[in-house]
Design an enzyme around this catalytic site. Structure first.
Site, PDB file in Angstrom:
ATOM      1  N   GLY A 149       0.729  -1.229   0.146  1.00  0.00           N
ATOM      2  CA  GLY A 149      -0.038   0.000   0.111  1.00  0.00           C
ATOM      3  C   GLY A 149       0.753   1.236   0.159  1.00  0.00           C
ATOM      4  O   GLY A 149       0.419   2.305  -0.618  1.00  0.00           O
ATOM      5  N   LEU A 204      -5.996  -5.334  -3.299  1.00  0.00           N
ATOM      6  CA  LEU A 204      -5.901  -4.552  -4.496  1.00  0.00           C
ATOM      7  C   LEU A 204      -6.651  -3.170  -4.143  1.00  0.00           C
ATOM      8  O   LEU A 204      -6.503  -2.250  -4.772  1.00  0.00           O
ATOM      9  CB  LEU A 204      -6.566  -5.342  -5.544  1.00  0.00           C
ATOM     10  CG  LEU A 204      -5.889  -6.563  -6.191  1.00  0.00           C
ATOM     11  CD1 LEU A 204      -6.692  -7.228  -7.282  1.00  0.00           C
ATOM     12  CD2 LEU A 204      -4.507  -6.051  -6.568  1.00  0.00           C
ATOM     13  N   LYS A 218       5.402  -9.441  -6.800  1.00  0.00           N
ATOM     14  CA  LYS A 218       4.861  -8.039  -6.869  1.00  0.00           C
ATOM     15  C   LYS A 218       6.216  -7.074  -7.130  1.00  0.00           C
ATOM     16  O   LYS A 218       5.754  -6.255  -8.070  1.00  0.00           O
ATOM     17  CB  LYS A 218       4.363  -7.554  -5.460  1.00  0.00           C
ATOM     18  CG  LYS A 218       3.075  -8.324  -4.820  1.00  0.00           C
ATOM     19  CD  LYS A 218       2.478  -7.337  -3.847  1.00  0.00           C
ATOM     20  CE  LYS A 218       3.054  -7.513  -2.552  1.00  0.00           C
ATOM     21  NZ  LYS A 218       2.368  -6.745  -1.383  1.00  0.00           N
ATOM     22  N   ASN A 237       5.238  -5.011   8.425  1.00  0.00           N
ATOM     23  CA  ASN A 237       5.165  -5.661   9.729  1.00  0.00           C
ATOM     24  C   ASN A 237       6.566  -5.229  10.652  1.00  0.00           C
ATOM     25  O   ASN A 237       7.429  -4.589   9.987  1.00  0.00           O
ATOM     26  CB  ASN A 237       5.340  -7.287   9.445  1.00  0.00           C
ATOM     27  CG  ASN A 237       6.657  -7.499   8.860  1.00  0.00           C
ATOM     28  OD1 ASN A 237       7.639  -7.757   9.199  1.00  0.00           O
ATOM     29  ND2 ASN A 237       6.543  -7.411   7.578  1.00  0.00           N
ATOM     30  N   CYS A 250      -3.227  -4.358   9.096  1.00  0.00           N
ATOM     31  CA  CYS A 250      -4.091  -3.756   8.081  1.00  0.00           C
ATOM     32  C   CYS A 250      -5.291  -4.600   7.741  1.00  0.00           C
ATOM     33  O   CYS A 250      -6.345  -4.397   7.723  1.00  0.00           O
ATOM     34  CB  CYS A 250      -3.573  -3.342   6.784  1.00  0.00           C
ATOM     35  SG  CYS A 250      -2.526  -1.766   6.977  1.00  0.00           S
ATOM     36  N   CYS A 301      -4.860 -17.037  11.091  1.00  0.00           N
ATOM     37  CA  CYS A 301      -5.493 -15.942  11.421  1.00  0.00           C
ATOM     38  C   CYS A 301      -6.006 -15.383  10.176  1.00  0.00           C
ATOM     39  O   CYS A 301      -6.294 -15.962   9.087  1.00  0.00           O
ATOM     40  CB  CYS A 301      -4.651 -15.069  12.046  1.00  0.00           C
ATOM     41  SG  CYS A 301      -3.308 -14.527  10.807  1.00  0.00           S
TER      42      CYS A 301
END
Lengths: 354, 80, 354, 80
Positions: free
Chosen positions: A38, A68, A83, A128, A189, A317
């Site tokens: 992001g 996205l 990415k 992180n 996030c 999670c």
């Protein structure tokens, strides 16, 4: 400078105090963006557009549908691709006049110093704490300025760490402000959510600080921490201090968390091989789960006994972040157990059904 | 002395609001405030670190607080 | 909501006070971005990513090399193509789940009200005062909120105009703050320059205000004007007032400026058809010119006599903006003269040589 | 009264710095300040309009200025 470059950058060369000399500095600069998420997406977009001569992008992760909404360089057609590579390919089209270097790797204590060697400025687009501290400490050891950014829900932070300020001294770094963090106590996030436009604002602010550092324009956020609230658009700049007061001698060891992929886990479940542990919050558990015990991450310390079992444990999670923390935590407390974290979490589980 | 503190990031969730008030009975230093906050909100202590800023400046542990100071609690954030 | 949508938007649906209801509102919203430039590019990118259901992009202009430093949706390979179309094509790949509507037109007093009809919120990504006032007045007449943005060098402005506030009243609009402007006195980005990252920040802030307006989250900048300085990152929010105090009954007439293209002009010069007038500043003139008289725009009023000639006049500047203002000015003062503005200015002249 | 004003946007170019000072001999209203500024800097008048903000609030022409007020001159901007 070539005529086509003079034209391409004419609207920034025209800036007061900028000129061709600043454009040349951008051209000669080597900037590393760690994390094409992001923050990294908009930051890299603007650094490429502004003509940073060598732009490295490091990310081991692949494009994922659930990101996205804020990772604007990617499309659903690219889900599953690396990415760093996709970002470099796109930005090379955007600006064929610069050099883009994809680093398809997870930044670790073993490789980070070698990675930084070829760059002058580092932009923190990670998501992180482990990587944030690793990057901070590596930049301090390597003597490189680090343009830090972080976001959560509607709030963001920006700062410039570790800039030479006076004879042999450097400006404050991340550990001056936050010496250490228990990552399991701070939601990310995927759990707490984030408004995509905040990622855009903070990423652009980071790129802006890089341009200022490289060209010498304005006052970079050195010794300062900017806080921004996207709900009210109020921002404040906290003065952190002139020089760093912490000593950093070694890099934190990167701990490899053993991962299990969604297909592997599904096969294993069919054969009854694993014991599942959901470490999400109560509301998340209620909304959807894939079975097993339920021990929210912040209660894991207290309820560790009930996890004793003969089978290997698989923690899960929403995204794989908290389950990774759970694995690290349990390996300290119960070193004998075989433990895994579900790679990509419930999101990956669902994505691989869609 | 009663100190009003503004909350940022996860501190808003921990306080359950964007500000809270802390009563300091003894000396009114930043360290005393930190201790009082951690007592009142154990989750703050679990974070391991959070920054206390007074009037938009990083505050050292020994700094004395005045009643008119604007105090902000700024925890770390990791999203990207 | 479809499972794939729940996943795509999961990180914003997870936000406190957001949820599926807010995502649905975004899906149902119809937002028009006017101008696919330095502000429109990042704004449209984030609106598309966040899932605005119907996203219109209006721009008559084509991709130009000299704007690529801040117009991050475009590549040099697309120079000459219509910006609205290219932007819509790209964003459709980024989010196939929304409807993108390119409007390849120049917004005028004749078409603006029809254009606004199909939209709920308008985002001002324009780069000139004529269109800014036209859009403002049209939004007031049509009763639509307008998310305003503007940039110059290192400083930007953001506001939300014309939102219903109390019985029959609306919040302030652009004319409450700046009743009218002599455009020839304010430099634009081509002349004064602009730092690309500022365009990114302000464009993202505009998209952020749209998301807040549509979902009801936070406090949009209604009755307020945000000022941002990218050199220091200091920002301030000016309180403008609760309600608008201006009356707007009609739209300002859009004046068509007769344009001449670079090839046309070159042919004409070869045949001795035109008298050239350079309206740029002294420094710009010194650096490069294509001949003719030199009358800087801000002296045009005083030196109008020396422009009397039998030949048609062709005004030129860096980008075509100031020469357009010069044409409007001269048509008022010397209505008999035949006058043109060089389309795209010296930039286009150079681009068509490269 | 001497009024210190901060400049934004093109007003910085017009003043030649990011702030300037204006001496108001008669009444110290926003309108008087506007007139004095336009006298001192004719280019400001040519803009046709610019906003005067006092303590981060839009100031009406009749508003009285106090010596401690923070006054900002905010001209329009058109770039995009």
């Amino acid at each position: 400078m070539q005529a086509s470059d003079l034209l391409r950058y004419s609207c920034q060369i025209a800036l007061p105090g900028f000129g061709e000399a600043s454009q040349k500095r951008l051209q000669q600069a080597r900037v590393l963006v760690v994390g094409a998420g992001g923050l990294g997406c908009p930051a890299a977009q603007y650094l490429a557009a502004a003509g940073i001569g060598t732009l490295g992008i490091a990310d081991f992760d692949t494009v994922s549908l659930g990101n996205l909404h804020r990772q604007v360089l990617f499309t659903p057609a690219e889900v599953g691709q690396n990415k760093a590579r996709v970002a470099c390919d796109k930005l090379q089209h955007q600006n064929p006049g610069i050099k883009l270097v994809p680093h398809e790797l997870k930044v670790t204590s073993a490789n980070v110093l070698a990675l930084l060697q070829d760059y002058d400025v580092v932009l923190d687009g990670t998501d992180n704490f482990d990587t944030k501290y690793l990057l901070n400490d590596a930049c301090v050891l390597a003597g490189k300025p680090l343009v830090y950014g972080a976001i959560y829900q509607f709030e963001g932070q920006v700062a410039v760490w570790n800039v030479p300020v006076e004879a042999g001294k450097r400006s404050p770094n991340y550990r001056d402000v936050f010496p250490e963090v228990d990552a399991s106590q701070v939601p990310n996030c995927a759990e707490g959510g984030v408004i995509p436009t905040l990622a855009g604002m903070i990423g652009c602010m980071q790129a802006n600080e890089v341009l200022k550092l490289v060209t010498g324009a304005g006052e970079p956020l050195v010794g300062k921490l900017l806080l921004l609230d996207a709900l009210t658009m109020q921002s404040r700049i906290i003065k952190v201090g002139k020089v760093s007061n912490v000593t950093i001698d070694i890099l934190p060891e990167t701990e490899e968390v053993p991962l299990i992929s969604v297909p592997e886990l599904k096969q294993g479940i069919a054969k009854g091989l694993y014991e599942l542990v959901d470490v999400r919050r109560d509301e998340e558990r209620k909304a959807f789960h894939i079975g097993g015990k339920h021990v929210p991450l912040d209660r894991l310390g207290k309820e560790v006994e009930q996890l004793q079992t003969n089978k290997p444990l698989v923690f899960y999670c929403a995204s794989g972040k908290r389950s990774g923390e759970a694995v690290k935590n349990i390996r300290k407390q119960l070193p004998g157990l075989q433990v895994y974290s579900l790679e990509g979490g419930i999101k990956a589980w669902k994505e691989q059904q869609v | 002395m009663k100190v009003k503190v503004l909350a940022f990031g996860i501190a808003k969730d921990i306080f359950g609001s964007s500000s809270t008030a802390v009563e300091l009975s003894g000396e009114a230093t930043v360290e005393a405030l930190r201790t009082a906050l951690e007592m009142q909100y154990p989750r703050l202590k679990q974070l391991s670190s959070f920054m206390i800023a007074v009037n938009d400046e990083y505050a050292e542990a020994g700094q004395e607080l005045a009643p008119e100071d604007e105090v902000a609690i700024i925890p770390p954030v990791s999203g990207g």
